[in-house]
Structures are given as C-alpha cells and as structure tokens.
Scaffold this active site. Structure first.
Site, PDB file in Angstrom:
ATOM      1  N   LYS A 295      57.072  20.900  81.625  1.00 14.69           N
ATOM      2  CA  LYS A 295      56.979  21.354  83.023  1.00 14.69           C
ATOM      3  C   LYS A 295      57.322  22.838  83.146  1.00 14.69           C
ATOM      4  O   LYS A 295      56.625  23.582  83.841  1.00 14.69           O
ATOM      5  CB  LYS A 295      57.943  20.519  83.895  1.00 14.69           C
ATOM      6  CG  LYS A 295      57.670  19.020  83.863  1.00 14.69           C
ATOM      7  CD  LYS A 295      56.424  18.644  84.633  1.00 14.69           C
ATOM      8  CE  LYS A 295      56.017  17.198  84.374  1.00 14.69           C
ATOM      9  NZ  LYS A 295      55.076  17.064  83.241  1.00 14.69           N
TER      10      LYS A 295
ATOM     11  N   GLU B  27      64.512  24.849  92.474  1.00 13.53           N
ATOM     12  CA  GLU B  27      63.407  25.161  93.377  1.00 13.53           C
ATOM     13  C   GLU B  27      63.865  25.002  94.823  1.00 13.53           C
ATOM     14  O   GLU B  27      64.763  24.187  95.108  1.00 13.53           O
ATOM     15  CB  GLU B  27      62.232  24.190  93.159  1.00 13.53           C
ATOM     16  CG  GLU B  27      61.482  24.395  91.877  1.00 13.53           C
ATOM     17  CD  GLU B  27      60.305  23.423  91.748  1.00 13.53           C
ATOM     18  OE1 GLU B  27      60.178  22.512  92.588  1.00 13.53           O
ATOM     19  OE2 GLU B  27      59.528  23.579  90.789  1.00 13.53           O
TER      20      GLU B  27
ATOM     21  N   HIS C 185      57.154   7.496  92.981  1.00 13.10           N
ATOM     22  CA  HIS C 185      56.272   8.338  92.171  1.00 13.10           C
ATOM     23  C   HIS C 185      55.100   7.577  91.566  1.00 13.10           C
ATOM     24  O   HIS C 185      54.465   8.064  90.642  1.00 13.10           O
ATOM     25  CB  HIS C 185      57.075   9.074  91.106  1.00 13.10           C
ATOM     26  CG  HIS C 185      58.255   9.771  91.694  1.00 13.10           C
ATOM     27  ND1 HIS C 185      58.123  10.850  92.534  1.00 13.10           N
ATOM     28  CD2 HIS C 185      59.573   9.495  91.647  1.00 13.10           C
ATOM     29  CE1 HIS C 185      59.314  11.216  92.949  1.00 13.10           C
ATOM     30  NE2 HIS C 185      60.208  10.423  92.431  1.00 13.10           N
TER      31      HIS C 185
ATOM     32  N   ARG D   9      43.957  14.751  81.798  1.00 14.08           N
ATOM     33  CA  ARG D   9      43.221  13.498  81.581  1.00 14.08           C
ATOM     34  C   ARG D   9      42.392  13.221  82.824  1.00 14.08           C
ATOM     35  O   ARG D   9      42.549  13.891  83.849  1.00 14.08           O
ATOM     36  CB  ARG D   9      44.204  12.347  81.373  1.00 14.08           C
ATOM     37  CG  ARG D   9      45.037  12.060  82.623  1.00 14.08           C
ATOM     38  CD  ARG D   9      46.022  10.941  82.478  1.00 14.08           C
ATOM     39  NE  ARG D   9      46.706  10.679  83.736  1.00 14.08           N
ATOM     40  CZ  ARG D   9      47.776  11.330  84.162  1.00 14.08           C
ATOM     41  NH1 ARG D   9      48.301  12.299  83.424  1.00 14.08           N
ATOM     42  NH2 ARG D   9      48.337  11.067  85.341  1.00 14.08           N
TER      43      ARG D   9
HETATM   44  C1  MV4 Z   1      59.366  18.520  94.831  1.00  7.75           C
HETATM   45  C2  MV4 Z   1      59.566  17.946  96.111  1.00  7.75           C
HETATM   46  C3  MV4 Z   1      60.054  18.754  97.130  1.00  7.75           C
HETATM   47  N1  MV4 Z   1      60.391  20.045  96.887  1.00  7.75           N
HETATM   48  N2  MV4 Z   1      59.675  19.814  94.634  1.00  7.75           N
HETATM   49  C4  MV4 Z   1      58.283  14.430  92.591  1.00  7.75           C
HETATM   50  C5  MV4 Z   1      57.906  14.263  91.168  1.00  7.75           C
HETATM   51  C6  MV4 Z   1      57.203  15.477  90.791  1.00  7.75           C
HETATM   52  N3  MV4 Z   1      55.768  15.210  90.863  1.00  7.75           N
HETATM   53  C7  MV4 Z   1      57.588  16.528  91.775  1.00  7.75           C
HETATM   54  N4  MV4 Z   1      58.127  15.820  92.898  1.00  7.75           N
HETATM   55  C8  MV4 Z   1      58.589  16.497  93.973  1.00  7.75           C
HETATM   56  N5  MV4 Z   1      58.873  17.799  93.808  1.00  7.75           N
HETATM   57  C9  MV4 Z   1      60.175  20.549  95.644  1.00  7.75           C
HETATM   58  N6  MV4 Z   1      60.503  21.836  95.423  1.00  7.75           N
HETATM   59  C10 MV4 Z   1      59.217  16.593  96.291  1.00  7.75           C
HETATM   60  C11 MV4 Z   1      58.750  15.877  95.228  1.00  7.75           C
HETATM   61  C12 MV4 Z   1      58.408  14.482  95.463  1.00  7.75           C
HETATM   62  C13 MV4 Z   1      57.091  14.052  95.378  1.00  7.75           C
HETATM   63  C14 MV4 Z   1      56.069  14.927  95.041  1.00  7.75           C
HETATM   64  C15 MV4 Z   1      54.763  14.438  94.974  1.00  7.75           C
HETATM   65  C16 MV4 Z   1      54.479  13.105  95.250  1.00  7.75           C
HETATM   66  C17 MV4 Z   1      55.491  12.263  95.571  1.00  7.75           C
HETATM   67  C18 MV4 Z   1      56.808  12.704  95.633  1.00  7.75           C
HETATM   68  C19 MV4 Z   1      57.829  11.819  95.956  1.00  7.75           C
HETATM   69  C20 MV4 Z   1      59.110  12.278  96.021  1.00  7.75           C
HETATM   70  C21 MV4 Z   1      59.423  13.615  95.777  1.00  7.75           C
END
Ligand code: MV4
Length: 671
Positions: A116, A200, A235, A292
C-alpha cells in the site's frame, strides 16, 4: 489469438470466462479439486484436470499443479480469474518461464501494487491525488504525533502492510494519539509481521468509487468509467453499480484521467481497477490498485456493451485495445448484487448446504446472472460461499433499482440460508433509492436492514395448508387409482365423518412456535381458520410445481418447496420455512419384514380395516385412529401380512402402544 486456455479458478468466474472463450472459438480446460469434481465449471469446459483435495492450498493455490495441467493439455495461456493466484507475482513469472501466457498484468506491476505504501509513493509521483497524510519511513512516535497534528484531527492510522480495512484506527483528538499509535503498531506487527504505519486525514463519509482501466502491450491505456462500491460490510462488497450515482462529467473525466495515469505509471497491461475514496466535497483520493479483473466487472460491461474477458484475451494475445477512449460512453445504469450463502441475522455467518431448490429470475437484456452452481449442488465450507451475481440494467438508476427488486423477489433458493432478503431490504431502502451512498451505509441503516424473523403470516400459512391439502388429495387419488377397490370410502381425503364437520387440523412448527390450522372442507376448496379470521382458499399445482392460489379472493402465485417435512413458502420477495408436524409421518419408516406398528401419540381407535392374516400392500389403509381432534388413516408402511391386531374400535391407546404386528417372512399366521 489462443486456441486453448486453462482457467485457474472455479465457481461463477470460471463459468463466465469459459462462456466468453467458447464464444470466441477458444477451447477451454478447467481445473478442479475433489470437492468440485461435479461442479458446473467442470462440465462447461472442453476438458478438465483434477488438481487435488478440496482444500484450496492443495488445489487451486498450487501453481505447479496448474502449470502442469496447462502444459499437459496443450494450453497457450492461463486465466487466473480473481482471488486465488490472480495477484500472485510468482505465479505470473512461473507461467512466463513455462512459456504459458498469464492473462493479466506483468509480474512487476502486481508487485508494485502489492504494498500500500509503495503504491502510494508511485501514485504521488504520477500526480494521482492522495489523502493528505504521511506515509514515510520515520516511525518515531513523537514525529508521528507532530505529523498527525499537522494533518488535523480526525486522523486515520493505517498499517503500511495492511489492506482491506485491517489495522486501521481512527483518532479523534490529540490526547488519544499515543495510545492509538501503540495499539496500531502492535496489531500491525501481529497481523502482518510489520509494525510500520502511515497517517491520513480521516474522511468521515467517503464513498468507494473505483475506475476500470485497461491497457494493452502497445502503450495504450484507457478507462471504462467508474463503479460505486460503497455498500460494503466489513470491507466485503455487497452491492456495486455503474455509473456512480450523481457523478458529474467533469469529475468522471478527472478520476478517469488519474486512473489512467496510475496505470501508465506502473507500465500496466490488462484489466485493472484503481480504487478511490470520494469525499462529500467532490475531492477524491487514491486508495489502492487491484491488478485483476474484479468481481463487479459486469456492471461496467452492462453500461458500455463491452466484454472485458474478451478484451483480456485479445490484449494477452498481443492485440491492441479493441476501443479508443472516444469510442466508449456510459449507457444506462447497472447494479450488481452478490448473492451469498450466509445468514445476515447471524452476523453473516457463512452457510453451507444443498441447493435443493434453485429458481432464478428470467434472464434478459435487463437481467444477467453469473453463477457457478445449479440446483442440487452443495455450497461447501471450502470456498467463498457465493451463489451468484445478479446484475440488472436499465436506462436510468430508478429503473435499475426496480429491476433489482423484482429480480431479487424472483430469486428462489431453498436448502441453504442466503442474503437475498437482506439484499432486498437494501434495495428497498429509501436512502439507497435516493442514491445516498457511502461506506457507512449498512451500519447507518442497520435498524431497518435486519428485521427480526417474523412469525408466519396468514398468507404464508394459507399457502402451506393449501399445498399440503392439494398434495394429499393428489396422493390419495393416485393411491385409489392404484388400488383394487378404488371407490372405497377410506380413500376419501375430505375429512368426511358421520354427522361431523369435515375438517382436518394441520400442525406446523414455525421456528420455536407450533401453529395449528383447522381446514374445513368446502365444495370448492377449504375454509381455513386463521388468526385473521376464516379464509376460503383454493388452488392448483401447475406443471412446474408452482401453487396458483386464490386466498379469500386474492390470486397469488407461490412456490412451496418440500424437503422432507419442511415446507419453504417462496412468494413474491420473501421465503418462510415451516415444518409440517405430521404425528403419524414416522409410521412408514419402521423397517423390517416383521415388526409392528405403534401409536405415534395417544388417541382412540375408531375403525379396524384389516384382520389378522390379511395380506396388505404398502399404503393400504389398516386402521383409523382419532388424535388431536383429527382422524388419521394409518396405512401399511410396506407389503406384508398382518399377524395380530391388539386393539378394538373404541379403545384408547397410549403414545407408543403397539397397535398391530406384521408376520415375519414365511411365518404361518393362525386366525
Ligand atoms: C479510509 C477511510 C476514511 N478515511 N481512509 C477501508 C479499507 C481500505 N480500502 C481503505 N478503507 C478506508 N480508508 C481515510 N483516510 C475509510 C475507509 C473505509 C472504507 C473504504 C472503502 C470501502 C469501504 C470502507 C469501509 C470502511 C472504511
């Protein structure tokens, strides 16, 4: 173009890839584990190779076995699908080393996106917007605390080696930072063996919007617009759609341009997805890139009219992209629902079982079903419990939502618990209908999305009773037709009694409750005594086994699926399981030539229909007993000779009393 490819996957994606390959005239080789020997993808392929035992680590995750199968069957390429080895750089390299084309990106692109933080550094250099934060090497707590203050609370601490939401901690104010950092590092070390973190700005209501990108080996790279995948649970994506609700053209172009820049930055080839967080103010930030073909690619196919697996095959064979950016446009709206064998009321616990009844909505230009299972298949514990992807399309989102609700209402699965009811609740939710999506949607609407299991309604009970009574009537008619004395009154199933009201009491188990419904016979149907009052019901079973019913004047169509004594009543959008409590049902299960017949419950002998010495056939009426206000004709569980009858009419018997005995094979019976 390839003549023959191996699909190194299973389930719906394997079937989906085989369909496109076949359409292109490419021969296909499937691979399977012992648990999948009879699976749909195996029967769809031209050839199939066994990999090994059910466990994925001994089958689908064994690169050497897959390569061996590809070489032995003369395949020029391997399609990994998604999951399993699809993002395994070593497997991609092993394919190349064996002279087999890996239908996917170069191994170094897979590696670059695997970390990441490394991915973020590459994107930063490619001018792809990142969430404001810090993702450098300095991990000194005091330095990180300073950095957090500079970012501004709330701040998100993420494990550098993490992903999919693992190892994330939200910090709402400065004084909580040190403890949160220590906890995040401990968790990262325990989960990933690497305690490095990045910081972040925490976005409180982001949407997950991802861009489908495609690049060929000749330097061309384009995007095929966006997908909104915000409806997620822990997720795991639940519903995905394209285009994103409310997406503005200018924002689409900016996000698409950023995604293409990301793909070019890593020399990408093939299908890829760049995931962004979209904030409420229209700002968007790179989250990660998936190397993918994604599960949810069909919604992109539905709005662009493209077949992305065909694109993958052509690009992997060295051809240029089939389209230029200007050739593509968004047409209509598509939504995908992932239908899973899981129990939403038990925290989405995966479910297993046999798909004893599987009826899908009619496919059309508006409804597509990508599945890898058929009726009779088992959903096992070995793999992802996906049953199917239901994809709908219409000219606008409101139409797509309508189609989704209708298709879910017609999706009938019996034999394993599914999330279909939950998906229907989401699709019916006003906020969803209004396109008010964000990653917290399910949590925010939890109260309405998880209704407690309700007791059977009068409609469900009426349909269950009707099905039981119609089937009994049909069975009795069949038995009478097969019997010497076809007009014997004992074949009647009208509940006829001398000077009595013709009725039957039907007993069901509904969850923990017992429900008794008295059915009164009427010339043109049955009157049921239900909690909402008497209801005159009639109906018939059509050739598909569906129940066409008239319930108190309202005509409904339902499927009543029998599995033993279980009845699952599936009627527009809901299914409810009842168990017919037939106190005498076990009578036919007593084994052996001799043996005896016992009273299943206390009651009174009303009539004897045979004497000792009588030779009877299976199903022949032997005696009638009255129990629980209803009369029961006890029939012979098998062919045999009655040796002795132990009770006379009028006598009361206890539960378990031996009513009569059958002669052993060859035994002489004196009368
Ligand atoms: C975040 C966020 C809010 N703020 N980053 C969840 C796993 C990874 N894909 C990144 N994720 C998140 N990053 C910041 N700065 C909220 C999430 C997040 C989320 C993102 C996409 C789809 C579903 C989610 C569920 C919970 C939190």
């Amino acid at each position: 173009m390839f003549d023959k490819i191996l699909i190194a996957n299973r389930g719906e994606i394997a079937c989906r890839i085989i369909r496109t390959a076949r359409r292109l005239g490419i021969r296909t080789v499937a691979v399977y584990s012992d648990a999948d020997a009879g699976a749909m993808h195996v029967s769809m392929a031209d050839e199939a190779c066994r990999l090994g035992p059910a466990e994925a680590k001994q089958s689908y995750l064994r690169p050497e076995l897959i390569l061996e199968a590809a070489l032995a069957s003369g395949c020029q390429a391997v399609h990994p699908g998604y999951g399993f080895l699809s993002e395994n750089a070593e497997f991609a390299e092993a394919c190349a080393a064996a002279g087999i084309v890996f239908i996917g990106p170069p191994a170094e692109a897979i590696r670059a996106m695997g970390s990441k933080s490394a991915a973020k550094r590459i994107m930063e250099n490619a001018v792809v917007p990142l969430v404001p934060g810090y993702h450098g090497e300095d991990q000194d707590p005091a330095f990180l605390r300073e950095a957090a203050g500079g970012i501004g609370y709330p701040v998100l601490i993420k494990a550098t080696a993490g992903g999919g939401g693992k190892g994330m901690r939200v910090v709402w104010e400065a004084q909580a930072f040190d403890d949160a950092l220590a906890g995040a590092k401990r968790e990262a070390s325990a989960s990933f063996g690497d305690d490095r973190v990045l910081l972040e700005k925490y976005l409180t209501r982001p949407r997950h919007v991802e861009i489908q990108v495609f690049a060929d080996g000749l330097g061309n790279a384009i995007h095929l617009f966006e997908r909104d995948c915000s409806i997620q649970r822990r997720h795991q994506k639940v519903l995905e759609e394209a285009p994103a609700p409310g997406m503005k053209d200018w924002l689409r172009e900016r996000m698409g341009g950023a995604a293409v820049a990301a793909a070019k930055a890593i020399g990408y080839v093939g299908a890829g997805t760049v995931e962004f967080l979209l904030d409420e103010d229209g700002s968007f930030y790179f989250m990660e890139m998936n190397t993918r073909l994604q599960v949810e690619h069909p919604v992109t196919e539905m709005i662009t009219g493209q077949d992305l697996v065909e694109w993958q095959l052509k690009v992997a064979a060295g051809a240029p992209l089939p389209c230029r950016q200007e050739d593509l446009a968004v047409c209509g709206h598509a939504i995908e629902a992932r239908i899973y064998a899981e129990d939403p009321l038990r925290d989405f616990l995966p479910a297993t079982g046999e798909l004893t009844h599987l009826r899908t909505p009619q496919e059309s230009a508006h409804v597509r079903i990508d599945t890898g299972v058929r009726q009779g298949d088992r959903v096992s514990i070995h793999y992802d419990p996906m049953i199917a992807k239901l994809i709908v399309w219409d000219t606008d989102r409101a139409g797509a939502v309508r189609r989704l609700r209708a298709a879910l209402a017609d999706y009938q699965v019996v034999g394993v618990t599914t999330n279909i009811g939950f998906l229907a609740q989401v699709a019916a939710n006003p906020a969803f209908a209004a396109g008010e999506l964000d990653t917290g949607f399910i949590e925010r609407h939890r109260a309405t999305l998880f209704p407690e299991a309700q007791p059977a309604s009068d409609r469900v009970l009426a349909l269950a009773c009707l099905d039981v009574l119609l089937r009994r009537s049909a069975e009795a008619a069949a038995a009478a037709a097969a019997c010497a004395d076809r007009w014997s009154p004992w074949h009647l199933t009208t509940g006829w009694q001398v000077n009595g009201d013709n009725h039957h009491v039907l007993l069901f188990r509904d969850g923990e409750q017992s429900v008794a419904v008295t059915a009164h016979y009427r010339p043109d149907g049955y009157q049921l005594d239900l909690s909402g009052g008497p209801m005159l019901v009639r109906g018939k079973l059509d050739e598909a086994g569906d129940l066409l019913a008239d319930l108190g004047g309202m005509r409904v169509k339902a499927s009543v699926v029998r599995h033993g004594d279980d009845l699952t009543i599936v009627t527009h959008g809901s299914s409810h399981r009842l168990t017919l409590h037939d106190p005498l049902a076990h009578l036919g299960q007593q084994e052996g030539a001799g043996g005896s017949l016992t009273a299943p419950m206390p009651g009174k002998i009303v009539a004897l229909l045979v004497e000792a010495g009588a030779r009877v056939e299976r199903g022949a009426p032997l005696l009638i007993m009255e129990a629980m206000k209803m009369e029961h004709t006890i029939t012979a569980p098998r062919d045999g000779v009655v040796a002795e009858v132990f009770y006379r009419p009028g006598e009361v018997v206890n539960d378990g009393a031996i009513l009569l005995a059958f002669a052993e094979e060859g035994e002489r019976v004196t009368t």
